[in-house]
Design an enzyme around this catalytic site. Structure first.
Site, PDB file in Angstrom:
ATOM      1  N   ASP A 120      36.716  54.949  43.525  1.00  0.00           N
ATOM      2  CA  ASP A 120      36.731  55.361  42.413  1.00  0.00           C
ATOM      3  C   ASP A 120      37.189  56.469  41.174  1.00  0.00           C
ATOM      4  OD1 ASP A 120      37.352  52.319  40.942  1.00  0.00           O
ATOM      5  OD2 ASP A 120      35.255  52.099  41.659  1.00  0.00           O
ATOM      6  N   ASP A 124      41.279  46.200  42.505  1.00  0.00           N
ATOM      7  CA  ASP A 124      41.287  47.802  41.665  1.00  0.00           C
ATOM      8  C   ASP A 124      41.765  48.876  41.854  1.00  0.00           C
ATOM      9  OD1 ASP A 124      39.346  45.667  42.328  1.00  0.00           O
ATOM     10  OD2 ASP A 124      37.299  46.554  40.743  1.00  0.00           O
ATOM     11  N   GLY A 156      40.525  38.234  53.489  1.00  0.00           N
ATOM     12  CA  GLY A 156      39.720  37.808  52.379  1.00  0.00           C
ATOM     13  C   GLY A 156      38.900  37.773  51.323  1.00  0.00           C
ATOM     14  N   THR A 158      35.531  37.255  47.576  1.00  0.00           N
ATOM     15  CA  THR A 158      35.621  37.799  46.827  1.00  0.00           C
ATOM     16  C   THR A 158      34.265  38.416  46.485  1.00  0.00           C
ATOM     17  OG1 THR A 158      35.686  37.419  44.694  1.00  0.00           O
ATOM     18  CG2 THR A 158      34.127  36.529  45.247  1.00  0.00           C
ATOM     19  N   TRP A 178      43.708  44.362  36.973  1.00  0.00           N
ATOM     20  CA  TRP A 178      43.880  45.053  37.716  1.00  0.00           C
ATOM     21  C   TRP A 178      45.206  45.201  38.093  1.00  0.00           C
ATOM     22  CZ3 TRP A 178      40.602  48.665  35.330  1.00  0.00           C
ATOM     23  CH2 TRP A 178      39.657  48.839  35.221  1.00  0.00           C
TER      24      TRP A 178
HETATM   25  N1  GLY Z   1      36.304  48.074  39.698  1.00  0.00           N
HETATM   26  C1  GLY Z   1      34.742  47.626  39.046  1.00  0.00           C
HETATM   27  C2  GLY Z   1      35.028  46.483  38.098  1.00  0.00           C
HETATM   28  O1  GLY Z   1      35.832  46.083  37.742  1.00  0.00           O
HETATM   29  O2  GLY Z   1      33.961  45.948  37.977  1.00  0.00           O
END
Ligand code: GLY
Length: 384
Positions: free
Chosen positions: A101, A162, A220, A222, A238
């Protein structure tokens, strides 16, 4: 609470009024946060005060820059600039930088400062952050690891949807330095995202593991969605925004094509008022919404539409869908208190499985809501 579908109208006056309301609220809280930051999500509508340690710090700084652009009031510029030294320290001293991030963090703080004011120190710190992000690139897998130390067994080789929003920092770094390595990494990561995170039904996994030694795709899962095989609304949002931003930097038409598929799925799975449930698997009005995902999706649709000729059928479709969602957010999801509550957009969900920030304001939701308002009223030059 207004849960009806709003008529599709683009009222400049309404959007201007909402920008003025948001700016006034944000200005009220400048002395409160000063050189600190709102935490990721509010508690009872009130954000905790946090140092520059979270993945979310820059959303407040980004709002200050947006307010400065929208109002011309130099108090916002001064407030944004007061926050920059903590971003410089964070990059140079490698404080809380074990995260992909860095893209969010440095795009909305330092890249914005550079683009808007030509701040050289901010430019240098953003380039340092891009270098830190490159350290997370796993060459065999061709991806940027999302979370944690690169040797952390729980996160080794994990990418997440994201990250499509973190890649613009790398494109920017290539533009600034003339070095292709940043852009090459961004393109490689986006290609792997399209191959493995996107599913055949146009939904997305939140996270996906690759073998960091062989590069083999694994599986994958979650982290914040309802189930591994469901479609976490914010992840889909996103993607709806990250891919058109990727197109902005590469002109690869496949990114718009895949974004259109993801957007189509999102738009087909909305409740009547157009504000998504926190996971797109849900259909019952008893489930929580995620207004922050809606705000991200609006920005994504407007960015996407901006790359399509006005006569293109999806141009109109996306602008209309964006307006419908915006009008619903304005009509039913804005915290109208000015002094008592720092949150702007109500009814976001940070992390339902962990029960954090459920039905609260989330600082990125506030940021993207404001960015969407600004996009509605002017031809806005993205920080991304
Ligand atoms: N990037 C983390 C979220 O969307 O919570």
């Amino acid at each position: 609470m207004n849960r009806q579908a709003d008529p599709i109208t683009r009222s400049m006056e309404t959007y201007q009024k909402e920008i003025a309301f948001a700016a006034a609220k944000i200005k009220t809280f400048i002395p409160h946060f000063a050189e600190n930051f709102p935490g990721p999500s509010s508690v009872g509508g009130i954000y905790p005060i946090r140092p520059n340690e979270d993945w979310t710090s820059s959303f407040w700084t980004g709002m200050l820059w947006l307010c400065w652009e929208a109002t011309g009031d130099d108090d916002f510029r001064r407030a944004a600039e007061a926050q920059l030294p903590s971003f410089y320290r964070r990059a140079y001293e490698r404080l809380h930088t074990d995260t992909h991030d860095l893209g969010f963090l440095y795009t909305l703080s330092c890249v914005a400062a550079w683009k808007l004011t030509g701040n050289q120190e901010a430019r240098n710190a953003a380039l340092a952050a891009a270098d830190l992000l490159m350290e997370r690139f796993l060459p065999a897998a061709g991806i940027i690891q999302a979370w944690g130390n690169l040797n952390d067994p729980a996160n080794r080789g994990r990418m997440i949807v994201d990250c499509t929003m973190n890649l613009p920092l790398l494109h920017w770094a290539s533009d600034e330095t003339g070095k292709p390595t940043y852009r090459d990494a961004a393109i490689s990561h986006m290609d792997r995202t399209l191959e493995h995170i996107f599913r055949d039904d146009h939904t997305t996994f939140h996270t996906f593991f690759m073998n960091p030694e062989t590069g083999a795709p694994l599986h994958g899962t979650t982290a914040q969605g309802y189930a591994d095989d469901s479609c976490w609304a914010r992840g889909q949002a996103w993607a709806m925004y990250g891919l058109p931003l990727g197109y902005r930097h590469t002109h690869n038409p496949n990114l718009l094509h895949r974004a259109a598929e993801a957007s189509g799925y999102f738009l087909e799975h909305l409740p009547a008022d157009g504000v998504c449930f926190w996971d797109l698997i849900f259909t019952s009005d008893n489930e929580k919404r995620d207004s922050s995902a809606a705000a991200i999706a609006v920005c994504g649709l407007l960015e996407h539409a901006s790359h399509l000729p006005p006569a293109h059928p999806r141009h109109r479709l996306y602008e209309d869908a964006a307006m419908r969602m915006m009008n619903a957010l304005i009509g039913g999801y804005v915290n109208r208190t000015r002094e008592e509550s720092s949150g702007l957009l109500t009814e976001a969900v940070y992390d339902m499985p962990k029960n954090v920030g459920v039905g609260e304001s989330c600082i990125w939701g506030d940021y993207f809501y404001l960015e969407a308002l600004v996009r509605m009223v002017r031809d806005w030059r993205p920080y991304w």
